[in-house]
Write a protein that holds these residues in place. Structure first.
Motif, PDB file in Angstrom:
ATOM      1  N   GLY A  64      25.616 -21.994  62.979  1.00 48.96           N
ATOM      2  CA  GLY A  64      25.679 -20.536  62.964  1.00 48.96           C
ATOM      3  C   GLY A  64      24.417 -19.880  62.459  1.00 48.96           C
ATOM      4  O   GLY A  64      24.357 -18.659  62.343  1.00 48.96           O
ATOM      5  N   ALA A  65      23.396 -20.667  62.149  1.00 49.53           N
ATOM      6  CA  ALA A  65      22.162 -20.108  61.590  1.00 49.53           C
ATOM      7  C   ALA A  65      21.295 -19.534  62.700  1.00 49.53           C
ATOM      8  O   ALA A  65      20.227 -20.045  63.008  1.00 49.53           O
ATOM      9  CB  ALA A  65      21.405 -21.176  60.811  1.00 49.53           C
ATOM     10  N   SER A  88      19.584 -26.449  67.359  1.00 51.85           N
ATOM     11  CA  SER A  88      19.391 -26.533  68.810  1.00 51.85           C
ATOM     12  C   SER A  88      20.445 -25.723  69.545  1.00 51.85           C
ATOM     13  O   SER A  88      20.174 -25.097  70.576  1.00 51.85           O
ATOM     14  CB  SER A  88      19.425 -27.989  69.279  1.00 51.85           C
ATOM     15  N   ALA A  89      21.676 -25.732  69.002  1.00 51.58           N
ATOM     16  CA  ALA A  89      22.750 -24.927  69.603  1.00 51.58           C
ATOM     17  C   ALA A  89      22.614 -23.467  69.188  1.00 51.58           C
ATOM     18  O   ALA A  89      22.852 -22.569  70.004  1.00 51.58           O
ATOM     19  CB  ALA A  89      24.104 -25.480  69.179  1.00 51.58           C
ATOM     20  N   GLY A  90      22.222 -23.244  67.936  1.00 55.97           N
ATOM     21  CA  GLY A  90      22.160 -21.894  67.391  1.00 55.97           C
ATOM     22  C   GLY A  90      21.268 -20.935  68.158  1.00 55.97           C
ATOM     23  O   GLY A  90      21.734 -19.874  68.598  1.00 55.97           O
ATOM     24  N   PRO A  91      19.969 -21.258  68.333  1.00 53.39           N
ATOM     25  CA  PRO A  91      19.092 -20.322  69.046  1.00 53.39           C
ATOM     26  C   PRO A  91      19.522 -20.068  70.486  1.00 53.39           C
ATOM     27  O   PRO A  91      19.442 -18.935  70.967  1.00 53.39           O
ATOM     28  CB  PRO A  91      17.724 -21.023  68.992  1.00 53.39           C
ATOM     29  N   ALA A  92      19.972 -21.126  71.183  1.00 56.44           N
ATOM     30  CA  ALA A  92      20.403 -20.938  72.561  1.00 56.44           C
ATOM     31  C   ALA A  92      21.608 -20.006  72.623  1.00 56.44           C
ATOM     32  O   ALA A  92      21.656 -19.062  73.425  1.00 56.44           O
ATOM     33  CB  ALA A  92      20.739 -22.288  73.192  1.00 56.44           C
ATOM     34  N   LEU A  93      22.595 -20.249  71.757  1.00 63.42           N
ATOM     35  CA  LEU A  93      23.768 -19.386  71.687  1.00 63.42           C
ATOM     36  C   LEU A  93      23.394 -18.003  71.161  1.00 63.42           C
ATOM     37  O   LEU A  93      23.935 -16.986  71.613  1.00 63.42           O
ATOM     38  CB  LEU A  93      24.835 -20.028  70.790  1.00 63.42           C
ATOM     39  N   TRP A 125      27.677 -11.950  61.867  1.00 64.83           N
ATOM     40  CA  TRP A 125      29.082 -12.331  61.723  1.00 64.83           C
ATOM     41  C   TRP A 125      29.258 -13.844  61.895  1.00 64.83           C
ATOM     42  O   TRP A 125      29.953 -14.494  61.112  1.00 64.83           O
ATOM     43  CB  TRP A 125      29.935 -11.586  62.746  1.00 64.83           C
ATOM     44  N   VAL A 126      28.627 -14.405  62.917  1.00 63.28           N
ATOM     45  CA  VAL A 126      28.761 -15.847  63.168  1.00 63.28           C
ATOM     46  C   VAL A 126      28.170 -16.651  62.016  1.00 63.28           C
ATOM     47  O   VAL A 126      28.763 -17.645  61.550  1.00 63.28           O
ATOM     48  CB  VAL A 126      28.087 -16.230  64.501  1.00 63.28           C
ATOM     49  N   CYS A 155      29.279 -20.306  57.414  1.00 64.85           N
ATOM     50  CA  CYS A 155      29.033 -20.699  56.029  1.00 64.85           C
ATOM     51  C   CYS A 155      30.353 -20.897  55.281  1.00 64.85           C
ATOM     52  O   CYS A 155      30.532 -21.874  54.541  1.00 64.85           O
ATOM     53  CB  CYS A 155      28.191 -19.647  55.298  1.00 64.85           C
ATOM     54  N   ILE A 156      31.288 -19.971  55.486  1.00 63.42           N
ATOM     55  CA  ILE A 156      32.591 -20.064  54.821  1.00 63.42           C
ATOM     56  C   ILE A 156      33.368 -21.271  55.323  1.00 63.42           C
ATOM     57  O   ILE A 156      33.995 -22.003  54.538  1.00 63.42           O
ATOM     58  CB  ILE A 156      33.382 -18.756  55.043  1.00 63.42           C
ATOM     59  N   ILE A 157      33.323 -21.525  56.637  1.00 63.99           N
ATOM     60  CA  ILE A 157      34.003 -22.699  57.196  1.00 63.99           C
ATOM     61  C   ILE A 157      33.424 -23.985  56.608  1.00 63.99           C
ATOM     62  O   ILE A 157      34.160 -24.925  56.268  1.00 63.99           O
ATOM     63  CB  ILE A 157      33.890 -22.705  58.735  1.00 63.99           C
TER      64      ILE A 157
END
Length: 404
Positions: free
Chosen positions: A32-33, A155-160, A175-176, A181-183
Motif C-alpha cells: 500500500g506504500a 512493484s505492485a504499489g506504483p503500478a496500482l 486511504w490505501v 498499515c493497520i492490516i
C-alpha cells in the motif's frame, strides 16, 4: 531450467517461520506504500507547489525520518522491538488517512514530519527483530528476503498507484496506505506475539559495550551509506520528475518503470545474494560494487536522449541496490554486536534518514538551478566519494583487533 528453479528454491531454504511472517507483514504494509513514489507528482500536479517548496516538504520528511530512527533505536533497547513495531504500524495507518486533508505548505511540512517520525520508529526495531528471528548464518539472506517482500510490495504499489490516480485521484493513495498499515499490525498481533514466537539469536550484552557514535569505522561506513542513500532517493523524487518533464512519460508509465525495479528484485535478488555469499568478496566489497553500479546508472543518463536508456539505467540501478543494501545491512548487524543493537541499528537507519533530509531537497534545488544534466553529473561524483570512503573502511577493518 530445472536447475535454475532449484537454485531459486534453495536460496529460501533454512529461513525461520518468524522471518516468513515478518516478510508477510512487510509485504502487506509496502503493497500500500503508493504515496511516496508519487509524492513529488502529487505536490506539483494536485497542490501546485513549486520545486523549492517540494524540496522543503521533502526535507521535513527526512527530518521526521531522522528523529523517528533515533527514537526507534532508543525504544527498541528499552521496551522491545515488538511494541515499537506494533505502535508504529497502527499510528502510521491513522496518520496516512488524516494527512490527505492537509493542503497548505506549513501544515504539510509539519504533518509529513510527524507521519514519517512515527513510521520510521519501526525501522531499527525491524532490524533487531530480524536479527532475533534469524540464525547467524542466515542473517544476510533473511535481510534480503525482507527486502524482497518490500520490493514486491513496491512493484505492485506504483503500478496500482498509477491506476488509482487516473481513476479516483491522489486521495485514494492515502486511504490505501493507511488501511494496509493497520492490516499489517493486525497480522503481526496474530503471528509474532512474543507469547507465540521464539528468538533464535538473542542479543548478548557484552561488558563495556562500545557506544555506536564512538565506533569510528562504523561512523565512516554510515557516512558512505548516507551518500549512497543521497543518490538512491533521487529515484523517488527527481527521477520521476525527469521521466515526466524530459521524456514526457505518463504517471502510469512511470509507475510501470518503477515497478520493474521491484519485479527484478523479486526474481533475482535472493539467488544473487546466495551466489555472492559464496564468493570471496567481503560484505563491504559487495557494498562497493553496488555503489558503483548505482552511480553508473546516473552517468548513463548523460549519454543519450534515447528513452530506452531509462530502462537500462533502472536495471543497472536495481542491481546496485540489490547488492549494496543487503550486505550493508548485514555489516551493520554484525558490527552491532559490539554494543547495543537498537542504538547501532538506530544510527544505521538515521544515515538513510539524513539522505532523505538532504537528498530530496538538494535534488530539487539542483534541477531547479542547474538542470537535470548537471545534476546527474553531481550524483555521479557523489557516488565516487562514497566508494572512496568505503575503501577506507576496508583498509581500517584489516588493521582492527577483534572484540573478544
Amino acid at each position: 531450467m530445472y536447475k535454475v528453479l532449484n537454485h531459486y528454491k534453495d536460496s529460501f531454504s533454512g529461513l525461520s517461520k518468524e522471518v516468513w511472517w515478518l516478510a508477510l507483514i512487510t509485504l502487506i504494509n509496502r503493497a500500500g506504500a503508493m504515496v511516496i513514489p508519487f509524492l513529488s507528482l502529487y505536490l506539483t500536479d494536485n497542490l501546485n507547489f513549486s520545486l523549492e517548496q517540494i524540496g522543503w516538504i521533502m526535507t521535513s520528511y527526512g527530518l521526521g525520518s531522522f528523529f523517528g530512527a533515533w527514537l526507534g533505536g532508543k525504544l527498541s533497547d528499552q521496551i522491545g522491538y515488538y511494541r515499537v513495531i506494533m505502535g508504529s504500524l497502527f499510528l502510521t495507518g491513522i496518520s496516512f488517512i488524516i494527512i490527505q486533508y492537509f493542503t497548505s505548505f506549513w501544515s504539510l511540512c509539519l504533518s509529513f514530519f510527524v507521519l514519517i517520525a512515527i513510521a520510521d520508529t519501526a525501522r531499527p526495531a525491524f532490524f533487531v527483530a530480524l536479527s532475533a528471528y534469524s540464525k547467524p548464518q542466515n542473517k544476510t539472506r533473511s535481510l534480503t528476503f525482507i527486502r524482497l517482500a518490500i520490493n514486491l510490495g513496491f512493484s505492485a504499489g506504483p503500478a496500482l498507484g498509477g491506476i488509482i490516480i487516473t481513476s479516483i485521484g491522489y486521495n485514494g493513495l492515502f486511504w490505501v496506505d493507511g488501511i494496509t498499515c493497520i492490516i499489517a499490525g493486525l497480522v503481526m498481533i496474530q503471528t509474532l506475539n512474543p507469547k507465540k514466537t521464539k528468538e533464535l539469536d538473542k542479543e548478548v550484552v557484552i561488558e563495556n559495550p562500545i557506544p555506536a557514535y564512538r565506533d569510528g569505522i562504523y561512523i565512516v561506513f554510515l557516512i558512505a551509506l548516507a551518500l549512497f542513500g543521497f543518490i538512491f532517493v533521487q529515484y523517488f523524487s527527481t527521477i520521476p520528475l525527469y521521466y515526466k518533464e524530459v521524456h514526457l512519460l505518463s504517471e502510469e508509465k512511470i509507475g510501470l518503470l518503477l515497478a520493474m525495479n521491484g519485479a527484478l528484485i523479486f526474481f533475482l535478488e535472493m539467488p544473487l545474494i546466495t551466489y555472492l555469499e559464496k564468493t570471496n568478496l567481503s560484505k563491504i566489497g559487495n557494498v562497493i560494487s553496488g555503489f558503483i553500479l548505482t552511480g553508473l546508472s546516473f552517468a548513463l543518463l548523460l549519454l543519450t536522449p534515447w528513452a530506452g536508456i531509462l530502462v537500462i539505467g533502472m536495471i543497472i540501478a536495481t542491481f546496485g541496490e540489490m547488492i549494496a543494501f543487503p550486505f550493508g545491512n548485514a555489516f551493520a548487524l554484525e558490527r552491532s554486536k559490539r554494543g547495543r543493537q537498537g542504538a547501532y541499528m538506530g544510527l544505521y537507519s538515521m544515515s538513510f534518514s539524513a539522505a532523505h533530509i538532504f537528498g530530496h531537497n538538494s535534488g530539487m534545488q539542483l534541477i531547479d538551478r542547474i538542470g537535470y544534466h548537471n545534476s546527474w553529473i553531481f550524483m555521479t561524483a557523489v557516488s565516487a566519494i562514497g566508494v572512496i570512503l568505503l575503501f577506507f573502511v576496508v583498509k581500517k577493518i584489516k588493521r582492527e583487533k577483534p572484540i573478544t
